[in-house]
Design a protein around this motif. Structure first.
Motif, short mmCIF file in Angstrom:
data_model
loop_
_atom_site.label_atom_id
_atom_site.label_comp_id
_atom_site.label_asym_id
_atom_site.label_seq_id
_atom_site.Cartn_x
_atom_site.Cartn_y
_atom_site.Cartn_z
N LYS A 24 0.87 -1.18 0.00
CA LYS A 24 0.00 0.00 0.00
C LYS A 24 0.90 1.22 0.00
O LYS A 24 2.02 1.17 0.50
CB LYS A 24 -0.89 0.04 1.25
N THR A 25 0.41 2.32 -0.56
CA THR A 25 1.16 3.56 -0.42
C THR A 25 1.17 3.97 1.05
O THR A 25 0.31 3.54 1.84
CB THR A 25 0.55 4.69 -1.25
N LEU A 26 2.12 4.80 1.42
CA LEU A 26 2.25 5.18 2.82
C LEU A 26 0.98 5.85 3.34
O LEU A 26 0.58 5.63 4.49
CB LEU A 26 3.45 6.13 2.99
N SER A 27 0.33 6.63 2.51
CA SER A 27 -0.89 7.31 2.94
C SER A 27 -2.00 6.32 3.31
O SER A 27 -2.80 6.58 4.21
CB SER A 27 -1.41 8.24 1.84
N LYS A 28 -2.03 5.19 2.63
CA LYS A 28 -3.08 4.20 2.86
C LYS A 28 -2.65 3.08 3.80
O LYS A 28 -3.49 2.28 4.24
CB LYS A 28 -3.52 3.60 1.53
N MET A 29 -1.39 3.00 4.12
CA MET A 29 -0.88 1.90 4.93
C MET A 29 -1.22 2.08 6.41
O MET A 29 -1.01 3.14 6.98
CB MET A 29 0.65 1.79 4.76
N GLU A 30 -1.76 1.02 7.00
CA GLU A 30 -2.01 1.01 8.43
C GLU A 30 -0.73 0.58 9.15
O GLU A 30 0.12 -0.11 8.58
CB GLU A 30 -3.13 0.03 8.77
N LEU A 31 -0.61 0.97 10.41
CA LEU A 31 0.56 0.56 11.18
C LEU A 31 0.67 -0.96 11.23
O LEU A 31 1.78 -1.51 11.21
CB LEU A 31 0.48 1.13 12.60
N ALA A 32 -0.46 -1.65 11.29
CA ALA A 32 -0.44 -3.11 11.33
C ALA A 32 0.16 -3.71 10.07
O ALA A 32 0.80 -4.76 10.12
CB ALA A 32 -1.87 -3.64 11.53
N ASP A 33 -0.03 -3.06 8.91
CA ASP A 33 0.55 -3.53 7.66
C ASP A 33 2.07 -3.44 7.69
O ASP A 33 2.77 -4.32 7.18
CB ASP A 33 0.02 -2.72 6.48
N PHE A 34 2.57 -2.37 8.27
CA PHE A 34 4.02 -2.20 8.37
C PHE A 34 4.60 -3.19 9.36
O PHE A 34 5.59 -3.87 9.09
CB PHE A 34 4.36 -0.76 8.79
N GLU A 35 3.96 -3.31 10.51
CA GLU A 35 4.47 -4.18 11.56
C GLU A 35 4.48 -5.64 11.14
O GLU A 35 5.44 -6.38 11.39
CB GLU A 35 3.65 -4.01 12.83
N ALA A 36 3.41 -6.08 10.46
CA ALA A 36 3.33 -7.48 10.05
C ALA A 36 4.46 -7.86 9.09
O ALA A 36 5.08 -8.93 9.21
CB ALA A 36 1.98 -7.76 9.40
N VAL A 37 4.75 -6.98 8.14
CA VAL A 37 5.81 -7.26 7.17
C VAL A 37 7.18 -7.24 7.85
O VAL A 37 8.04 -8.09 7.58
CB VAL A 37 5.75 -6.24 6.01
N MET A 38 7.39 -6.30 8.75
CA MET A 38 8.65 -6.27 9.49
C MET A 38 8.81 -7.51 10.35
O MET A 38 9.90 -8.09 10.45
CB MET A 38 8.71 -5.02 10.36
N GLN A 39 7.73 -7.97 10.97
CA GLN A 39 7.79 -9.17 11.82
C GLN A 39 8.26 -10.38 11.01
O GLN A 39 9.16 -11.11 11.44
CB GLN A 39 6.41 -9.45 12.43
N VAL A 40 7.65 -10.60 9.86
CA VAL A 40 7.98 -11.80 9.10
C VAL A 40 9.36 -11.71 8.46
O VAL A 40 10.17 -12.64 8.55
CB VAL A 40 6.91 -12.07 8.02
N HIS A 41 9.68 -10.57 7.85
CA HIS A 41 10.93 -10.48 7.10
C HIS A 41 12.14 -10.21 7.99
O HIS A 41 13.23 -10.74 7.72
CB HIS A 41 10.83 -9.40 6.03
N VAL A 42 11.98 -9.40 9.02
CA VAL A 42 13.12 -9.07 9.88
C VAL A 42 13.23 -10.04 11.04
O VAL A 42 14.21 -10.77 11.17
CB VAL A 42 13.04 -7.61 10.38
N TRP A 43 12.19 -10.08 11.90
CA TRP A 43 12.23 -11.03 13.01
C TRP A 43 12.22 -12.47 12.50
O TRP A 43 12.87 -13.35 13.08
CB TRP A 43 11.05 -10.79 13.94
N GLY A 44 11.51 -12.71 11.40
CA GLY A 44 11.44 -14.05 10.84
C GLY A 44 12.72 -14.49 10.15
O GLY A 44 12.87 -15.67 9.82
N THR A 45 13.62 -13.57 9.93
CA THR A 45 14.97 -13.91 9.48
C THR A 45 15.89 -14.04 10.68
O THR A 45 16.68 -14.99 10.80
CB THR A 45 15.51 -12.84 8.51
N PHE A 46 15.80 -13.08 11.59
CA PHE A 46 16.69 -13.07 12.76
C PHE A 46 16.48 -14.28 13.67
O PHE A 46 17.45 -14.90 14.12
CB PHE A 46 16.50 -11.78 13.56
#
Length: 301
Positions: free
Chosen positions: A108-130
Motif C-alpha cells: 500500500k502507499t504510505l498514505s493508505k498503509m495502516e501501522l499493522a501492515d508495516f508491523e506485520a511485514v517487518m515481523q515476518v521479514h526481519v524477526w522471521g529472518t533473525f
C-alpha cells in the motif's frame, strides 16, 4: 571441476511450501542434503495457516529418493522456531544450512498503509529472518561450519512504489548480514543474500503474465546453491532472475575534507561535485574501513 554436493549436510529452508523456497528445498535434496521444509502455509498477506504445502514438498523429495521432514512453525514465533531447530537436531544431529526465505506482502502507499501492515511485514521479514538465524548460530559455530542465505529485494536496495514496509524490511536483513559476516568468519559461518526476481504468489499481481512466464523460480535457485556451498563467499548480495546474475555492492565515494573555514552548509553545496565524484570510490567490508578513511583525511591524506 566437481559438482556442488551437500551429502551429509542438513538444511532448513523457511517458506519452502511453494515458489522459491520449494525450488531451493528440492534442489538441496537433489544434491544430497537432508532438508527441513518449513512453511506456515499462510496466504500472501500472512493470514491463515496449513501444513499441506510443506508436506507436499516433502513427498516430492521422498519420491525422488531424498530425505526430508516438514515443520509448520511460524518464523516469528519463538517457541515454534525453537521447536524447528530442536526437531532438526533430534532427527539429524546437525544444521549446516539455513535459507531464510519466508515472506509476506501487504503493499500500500504510505498514505493508505495502516501501522499493522508495516508491523506485520517487518515481523515476518526481519524477526522471521533473525529468529531462525539466532537459533542455529551457536550450533553452526560449534561445528565450525555454517552457510546462511537471507532474502533481500530490489525494493529495499532501490525502492518500489507502494512497498515502504517491504523495502524497509529487506534493507534491514542486509544490515543483519553485514554484521554477522564479521562475527561468523572465525568459525567458518558464511552468510550471504539473494535478491530474486521470480514469478511466485508474491509477484503474480505485480507483473504482466508474459513477463512472469520468463521468471521461473528455478532460475534463481542455482545462485542460492552456490551461496550455501563450501566455496561460498561471505557478505555477498547476489541478484538473480530469468537466468541472469549480478553482484550488488554499496559503494562510498572518496569525498572531501572541509577545513574549519569551509565547514558549513555552503561548503557542502560548493564541494558537492567532489563529494559525489565516483573516482576512487570503494566498497567497504566493514565500518572500520570507512573510519580509517575519515582519519586519513583529517591527517591531510
Amino acid at each position: 571441476m566437481s559438482d556442488i554436493r551437500f551429502d551429509g549436510k542438513v538444511a532448513i529452508v523457511t517458506g519452502a511450501g511453494g515458489g522459491l523456497g520449494r525450488q531451493h528445498a528440492l534442489e538441496l535434496a537433489r544434491r544430497g542434503a537432508k532438508v527441513v521444509v518449513n512453511d506456515l502455509g499462510g496466504s500472501v498477506d500472512g493470514s491463515g495457516g496449513s501444513s499441506d504445502a510443506a508436506l507436499k514438498v516433502v513427498e516430492e523429495i521422498k519420491a525422488a529418493g531424498g530425505e526430508a521432514i516438514a515443520h509448520g512453525a511460524s518464523v516469528t514465533d519463538d517457541a515454534g522456531v525453537a521447536d524447528l531447530v530442536k526437531t532438526t537436531m533430534d532427527t539429524w544431529g546437525r544444521i549446516d544450512i539455513l535459507i531464510a526465505n519466508a515472506g509476506i506482502l501487504r503493499d500500500k502507499t504510505l498514505s493508505k498503509m495502516e501501522l499493522a501492515d508495516f508491523e506485520a511485514v517487518m515481523q515476518v521479514h526481519v524477526w522471521g529472518t533473525f529468529k531462525p538465524i539466532k537459533a542455529v548460530w551457536d550450533i553452526m559455530k560449534a561445528q565450525n561450519y555454517g552457510r546462511i542465505v537471507v532474502t533481500t529485494s530490489s525494493s529495499g536496495m532501490y525502492g518500489n512504489f507502494g512497498q515502504s514496509n517491504y523495502g524497509a524490511a529487506k534493507m534491514a536483513v542486509l544490515g543483519l548480514m553485514n554484521t554477522l559476516k564479521l562475527e561468523g568468519q572465525k568459525n567458518n559461518v558464511h552468510i550471504n543474500a539473494i535478491s530474486p526476481v521470480a514469478a511466485t504468489r508474491m509477484t503474480e499481481g505485480l507483473m504482466p503474465p508474459e513477463v512472469l512466464a520468463k521468471l521461473a523460480p528455478e532460475a534463481v535457485t542455482p545462485g542460492v546453491m552456490y551461496l550455501v556451498s563450501d566455496e561460498a563467499p561471505t557478505g555477498a548480495i547476489l541478484t538473480a532472475g530469468a537466468g541472469a546474475f549480478a553482484l550488488t555492492r554499496l559503494y562510498e565515494t572518496e569525498g572531501v575534507y572541509l577545513s574549519d573555514g569551509e565547514l558549513s552548509a555552503e561548503g557542502i553545496r560548493d564541494h558537492w561535485g567532489q563529494i559525489t565524484a565516483e573516482d576512487g570510490q570503494k566498497a567497504y567490508f566493514n565500518g572500520g574501513e570507512q573510519g580509517q578513511k575519515f582519519f586519513r583525511k583529517m591527517a591531510g591524506g
